[in-house]
Structures are given as C-alpha cells and as structure tokens.
Design an enzyme around this catalytic site. Structure first.
Site, PDB file in Angstrom:
ATOM      1  N   HIS A   1       0.853  -1.197   0.000  1.00  0.00           N
ATOM      2  CA  HIS A   1       0.000   0.000   0.000  1.00  0.00           C
ATOM      3  C   HIS A   1       0.883   1.239   0.000  1.00  0.00           C
ATOM      4  CE1 HIS A   1      -3.137   2.861   1.146  1.00  0.00           C
ATOM      5  NE2 HIS A   1      -3.978   1.950   0.718  1.00  0.00           N
TER       6      HIS A   1
ATOM      7  N   ASP B   1      -7.997  -5.132  -0.300  1.00  0.00           N
ATOM      8  CA  ASP B   1      -8.454  -5.996  -1.406  1.00  0.00           C
ATOM      9  C   ASP B   1      -8.112  -7.462  -1.212  1.00  0.00           C
ATOM     10  OD1 ASP B   1      -7.558  -3.238  -3.421  1.00  0.00           O
ATOM     11  OD2 ASP B   1      -9.595  -3.945  -3.005  1.00  0.00           O
TER      12      ASP B   1
HETATM   13  C1  SDX Z   1      -6.131   0.158  -3.077  1.00  0.00           C
HETATM   14  O1  SDX Z   1      -4.212   4.563  -2.079  1.00  0.00           O
HETATM   15  C2  SDX Z   1      -5.220   4.008  -1.482  1.00  0.00           C
HETATM   16  O2  SDX Z   1      -5.665   4.394  -0.433  1.00  0.00           O
HETATM   17  C3  SDX Z   1      -5.837   2.836  -2.259  1.00  0.00           C
HETATM   18  C4  SDX Z   1      -6.886   2.009  -1.532  1.00  0.00           C
HETATM   19  C5  SDX Z   1      -8.162   2.790  -1.299  1.00  0.00           C
HETATM   20  O3  SDX Z   1      -8.905   2.447  -0.374  1.00  0.00           O
HETATM   21  O4  SDX Z   1      -8.476   3.705  -2.115  1.00  0.00           O
HETATM   22  O5  SDX Z   1      -6.366   1.564  -0.291  1.00  0.00           O
HETATM   23  C6  SDX Z   1      -7.279   0.784  -2.374  1.00  0.00           C
HETATM   24  O6  SDX Z   1      -5.877   0.497  -4.199  1.00  0.00           O
HETATM   25  C7  SDX Z   1      -5.280  -0.836  -2.328  1.00  0.00           C
HETATM   26  C8  SDX Z   1      -4.066  -1.354  -3.186  1.00  0.00           C
HETATM   27  C9  SDX Z   1      -4.549  -2.427  -4.132  1.00  0.00           C
HETATM   28  N1  SDX Z   1      -3.460  -2.806  -5.071  1.00  0.00           N
HETATM   29  C10 SDX Z   1      -2.824  -3.992  -4.987  1.00  0.00           C
HETATM   30  O7  SDX Z   1      -3.037  -4.822  -4.111  1.00  0.00           O
HETATM   31  C11 SDX Z   1      -1.850  -4.259  -6.121  1.00  0.00           C
HETATM   32  C12 SDX Z   1      -0.548  -4.826  -5.543  1.00  0.00           C
HETATM   33  N2  SDX Z   1       0.117  -3.771  -4.798  1.00  0.00           N
HETATM   34  C13 SDX Z   1       1.099  -2.973  -5.477  1.00  0.00           C
HETATM   35  O8  SDX Z   1       1.024  -2.872  -6.835  1.00  0.00           O
HETATM   36  C14 SDX Z   1       1.600  -1.776  -4.685  1.00  0.00           C
HETATM   37  O9  SDX Z   1       1.848  -2.204  -3.419  1.00  0.00           O
HETATM   38  C15 SDX Z   1       0.737  -0.524  -4.658  1.00  0.00           C
HETATM   39  C16 SDX Z   1       0.361  -0.073  -6.011  1.00  0.00           C
HETATM   40  C17 SDX Z   1      -0.496  -0.755  -3.853  1.00  0.00           C
HETATM   41  C18 SDX Z   1       1.557   0.586  -3.982  1.00  0.00           C
HETATM   42  O10 SDX Z   1       2.642   0.825  -4.810  1.00  0.00           O
HETATM   43  P1  SDX Z   1       3.736   1.968  -4.427  1.00  0.00           P
HETATM   44  O11 SDX Z   1       3.379   2.674  -3.185  1.00  0.00           O
HETATM   45  O12 SDX Z   1       3.978   2.777  -5.662  1.00  0.00           O
HETATM   46  O13 SDX Z   1       4.983   1.120  -4.067  1.00  0.00           O
HETATM   47  P2  SDX Z   1       6.056   0.595  -5.110  1.00  0.00           P
HETATM   48  O14 SDX Z   1       5.357   0.051  -6.329  1.00  0.00           O
HETATM   49  O15 SDX Z   1       7.094   1.657  -5.287  1.00  0.00           O
HETATM   50  O16 SDX Z   1       6.676  -0.664  -4.306  1.00  0.00           O
HETATM   51  C19 SDX Z   1       7.763  -0.483  -3.377  1.00  0.00           C
HETATM   52  C20 SDX Z   1       8.533  -1.807  -3.451  1.00  0.00           C
HETATM   53  C21 SDX Z   1       8.985  -2.158  -4.867  1.00  0.00           C
HETATM   54  O17 SDX Z   1      10.112  -2.998  -4.757  1.00  0.00           O
HETATM   55  P3  SDX Z   1      11.605  -2.284  -4.840  1.00  0.00           P
HETATM   56  O18 SDX Z   1      11.644  -1.494  -6.143  1.00  0.00           O
HETATM   57  O19 SDX Z   1      11.735  -1.422  -3.604  1.00  0.00           O
HETATM   58  O20 SDX Z   1      12.561  -3.457  -4.844  1.00  0.00           O
HETATM   59  O21 SDX Z   1       7.691  -2.897  -3.030  1.00  0.00           O
HETATM   60  C22 SDX Z   1       7.496  -3.793  -4.132  1.00  0.00           C
HETATM   61  C23 SDX Z   1       7.856  -3.029  -5.384  1.00  0.00           C
HETATM   62  O22 SDX Z   1       8.302  -3.918  -6.404  1.00  0.00           O
HETATM   63  N3  SDX Z   1       6.076  -4.162  -4.100  1.00  0.00           N
HETATM   64  C24 SDX Z   1       5.610  -5.385  -4.346  1.00  0.00           C
HETATM   65  C25 SDX Z   1       4.225  -5.300  -4.166  1.00  0.00           C
HETATM   66  N4  SDX Z   1       3.894  -4.043  -3.826  1.00  0.00           N
HETATM   67  C26 SDX Z   1       5.041  -3.348  -3.790  1.00  0.00           C
HETATM   68  N5  SDX Z   1       6.245  -6.530  -4.717  1.00  0.00           N
HETATM   69  C27 SDX Z   1       5.440  -7.617  -4.887  1.00  0.00           C
HETATM   70  N6  SDX Z   1       4.101  -7.612  -4.711  1.00  0.00           N
HETATM   71  C28 SDX Z   1       3.455  -6.482  -4.367  1.00  0.00           C
HETATM   72  N7  SDX Z   1       2.148  -6.463  -4.192  1.00  0.00           N
END
Ligand code: SDX
Length: 427
Positions: free
Chosen positions: A306, A363
C-alpha cells in the site's frame, strides 16, 4: 509564530511556512515556491506531495489507523449503517434520526433512472467488464439529469448528491444483471439502501425473494470499509476532474475508471484470480511468492502492499475476521480462504515483504466474502465503487465548497529543443 522551513538556492535563503493538521501532520506550504525561486518540485506519483487540506478522512499508515470525520473505522464498521456513514462523510456529522430519515426519503424520491439508460446498457456486449459499463452509464446520467451539473447553490449541490446516491446502486446492479442476462430490477422504496443493493442484484422474477440478514450485514460492513480513503488515486481523479467544474456525475465516472485499474480497486478481482490460480496449481504458494519477488517478472502479489499503510491495513484486519464469520454463518467451506491465509503467513515471514513493509490491504480478503455472498468476480470492483461513492462525493463537495483552484501540475521538460522544421520531401 508558525513554524517554517528554509531553502537555500543560488546563495539566497527562502522561507516557506509549515502547515500542521489536527492529527499533527506537517507539510511545507510551497504555494509561493515558483514565484520566489523559479523552481517547481518533482514527485512522480505524488508520494510526498499533499494536494489539499481535508476534514473528511484521516489515515495513519505507520499505525494502521483509519478515521472518517474523526470516528474510527472499527466503531463505524461495528455499529453504523452504510447510509449513516455516507451522510457522515458527505455532510460532516453523524445524522440525527430526522436527518437520516429525510436523506433516505430524498434518495427514495430519486431512486429511478430514465428507461432510455437501458438502451445504452443493451448496446454493450454481455462480455463487457461491468466497470466499463458503469463508467459509461454514470457519465450518461448527466444527459438525463442536466440540472446536476451547475451546482453553485447548496440546494443544487444537495440535489445532485441525492440523485447520484439514489441512481448509482441501480446502475451498479444493472451491470451485473446485464452480464448474467437477467431482467433488470428496480429500487424498492420499502427497503433500506443496503437491502436494495442486494435485492436489485439477486431478486429473480420466477421465485420469491427472501432477504438474507447475513448477506445484508456483510454487505453493510464491506460498503462502510470501502467508503473513503483520503487522497487515493480514484478520489484524486474525482477531485481534479471536478476542479474544472465538470459535473458531479462526470467526476464520479472518471473516478470509476481510475478505480478499475488492477493496482487500485481492480486488485480485489485480481486477488481472487491469483488465489484461484494458486489453488489450481496445487496451492503452490512458494512459486507465486518467488514470482512476486522476481524483478524480471511483472507479477505482483495482488492485495499486498500500500502506498500509505506500512503496517496492517485496518480494513484488511476487519475483513479477514468477517470472512471467517460470514463463511461460517453461510456454511461455506471455501478452500480459497485457506490459500489466502497460507499466502499471508508466508509473506508476513518473508524478508522481501517484511523489509518493504508489504502487508495485506483492503483488497486481499474482500473478494472471498463477495464470492460467498454470490457476487461474481467481475463485479468485485463495482462493489468497491458502490462503497466508495460517498467518499468520492464528500471529497468532491469539499473541493467545490473550498473553491479549490483547477488542478494543473507543472513538469520538468526533458524532450528535444529548438529542432529546425524539415518539409516532408526532406525527411
Ligand atoms: C487500493 O491509495 C489508497 O488508499 C488505495 C486504496 C483505497 O482504499 O483507495 O487503499 C485501495 O488500491 C489498495 C491497493 C490495491 N493494489 C494492490 O493490491 C496491487 C498490488 N500492490 C502494489 O502494486 C503496490 O503495493 C501498490 C500499487 C499498492 C503501492 O505501490 P507503491 O506505493 O507505488 O509502491 P512501489 O510500487 O514503489 O513498491 C515499493 C517496493 C517495490 O520494490 P523495490 O523497487 O523497492 O525493490 O515494493 C514492491 C515493489 O516492487 N512491491 C511489491 C508489491 N507491492 C510493492 N512486490 C510484490 N508484490 C506487491 N504487491
């Protein structure tokens, strides 16, 4: 004397005031940055940038706290009705019985949509994703409710809010009925708002419809948990579209499109598809964990991570508990729930996830409950939108009442400069 910060640039010192919120958050007010220094900030994804001051929702990502207008999500999920929470978010206080009854009555009066909307719905293929149909039908509502666009008076704004609150659950249910090839149901003014969502989705013309209190209570809780979440992607979309003074329905339609994405609200559908794939794969969670950690693999553990929560998402904690209760009450033994719990345990003990503070988000478990309630996977994000509607409305109303300026970010240009034009025969 309010606190400030200093920026030293080109041997000159510039001062910018600090803004402090009621939960002691602090931000640098950079409204005069470009005028004073000629500089802009650069912050892809707005990870460090606040877009507005807001009184609607507060969340603390480090502590895993979420409050709507100062009330904890735990208290509201346990004790409130969704329409009460919608009123709280939109108008800023928990309604008295008289206020809630009037809100319900005003919604009832608007709980019909023009029959011609069926013509638009009919034009979609049955294979169309419900979120696409919903975004289109919501924008189309403007054509049938033109008075909802110019809402300069409180009365006009109230009427537009009541209209979208009334009509949105109808078109949400219709997108489901379209996919299933079922006749469309109408809102029943003798039923509550949440009971209507269930009956419009599930009532069949050839048998008696019996409301299930387990379904109603689970739906009520899920809708409350999804109702608002400060400046997330879809809410920021609703705000920025509304900042051009586009109508409420058009702004909500834009928010629906933003929510559809699998990185945002579309994750609840992606989680279920992921869990089903793992289950079909013999429950090999280690394979999917490895894929999630493999930078060369675009796969992510859906429902994990998140932007703000670097601790447990409080909604995920409540939904996980509710999943056990609902499946038990309905006498359902869904192996997918065990796959989800196994995956969660693995991730919570894996350095990659622990180091990046990746926890289950809202989710991760919600789809397991939706499925138990008889809601098909393709409708999960529509259910998210149904819950988020009052939050979108509340944030849009706050933006308009605060006369926020039109949203128009700056950029740093890194493209070609001063190229001489060559006519076609020279290229
Ligand atoms: C919602 O914003 C809100 O409030 C949203 C929400 C709401 O109520 O409106 O809460 C609802 O959208 C919840 C999120 C649902 N999405 C997912 O579950 C999809 C999977 N999650 C990710 O794609 C990710 O965690 C996000 C999009 C939710 C957040 O992404 P960020 O904040 O941009 O973080 P990032 O992509 O920069 O990740 C940081 C690190 C990275 O690795 P490094 O580059 O540091 O090595 O964490 C890793 C990412 O690769 N990472 C994951 C991951 N989420 C982050 N690796 C594997 N699986 C994941 N799910």
């Amino acid at each position: 004397m309010s606190e400030s910060v200093q920026l030293i640039y080109n041997n000159e010192t510039f001062e910018f005031p600090l803004v402090e919120g009621t939960e002691n958050e602090k931000g640098i007010d950079i409204k005069t940055l470009r005028a004073q220094t000629g500089l802009v900030t650069l912050d892809p994804g707005f990870k460090n940038s606040g877009s507005c001051k807001s009184e609607v929702t507060y969340l603390n990502g480090e502590k895993g706290e979420l409050k709507y207008r100062g009330y904890s999500i735990e208290d509201l999920a346990d004790g409130a009705d969704f329409l009460e929470v919608a009123y709280l978010l939109i108008f800023g206080s928990l309604p008295t019985k008289a206020q809630l009854d009037k809100f319900q009555d005003d919604i009832n009066k608007e709980a019909l949509v023009d029959e011609d909307l069926k013509v638009i719905l009919k034009s979609f293929p049955r294979s169309a994703h419900p979120m696409g149909a919903l975004a289109s039908l919501t924008a189309a509502l403007t054509a049938f409710n033109p008075e909802s666009v110019d809402v300069d008076s409180d009365e006009d704004m109230y009427n537009a809010i009541v209209a979208i609150m009334a009509k949105f659950p109808i078109i949400c249910a219709w997108t489901h009925r379209k996919v299933k090839g079922l006749p469309l149901n109408y809102y029943d003014c003798n039923l509550s708002y949440v009971d209507n969502i269930a009956q419009m989705m599930f009532r069949l013309p050839n048998r008696e419809y019996v409301a299930n209190p387990i379904v109603k209570n689970a739906l009520n809780k899920l809708l409350i948990l999804h109702a608002d979440h400060e400046q997330n992607c879809s809410t920021s979309t609703v705000r920025i579209v509304g900042s051009s003074h586009a109508g409420l329905f058009a702004s909500i339609s834009a928010g629906i499109s933003a929510l559809w994405g699998p990185l945002h609200g579309g994750a609840n559908q992606a989680v279920l598809e992921m869990l089903e794939a793992i289950d079909a794969d013999g429950g090999d969670t280690k394979k999917y964990m490895a894929k999630a950690k493999d930078k060369s693999d675009p796969f992510r553990l859906m429902g994990f991570g998140h932007r703000v929560y670097k601790n447990f998402d409080p909604r995920a904690r409540i939904i996980k508990k509710s999943a056990d209760e609902v499946l038990n009450d309905l006498g359902i033994n869904d192996p997918i729930l065990e796959v989800a719990k196994g995956l969660e345990q693995e991730a919570l003990n894996d350095a990659y996830f622990v180091d990046r503070k990746l926890y289950p988000n809202v989710d991760f478990y919600s789809g397991i409950i939706y499925r138990a309630l008889g809601i098909p996977t393709e409708m999960f994000t529509v259910m998210f939108a149904l819950g988020r509607l009052p939050g979108w409305i509340a944030q849009w109303r706050e933006m308009r009442k605060n006369n926020e300026p039109i949203g128009r970010p700056r950029q740093i240009f890194t493209g070609n400069t001063n190229l001489p034009f060559q006519s076609l025969d020279q290229r």
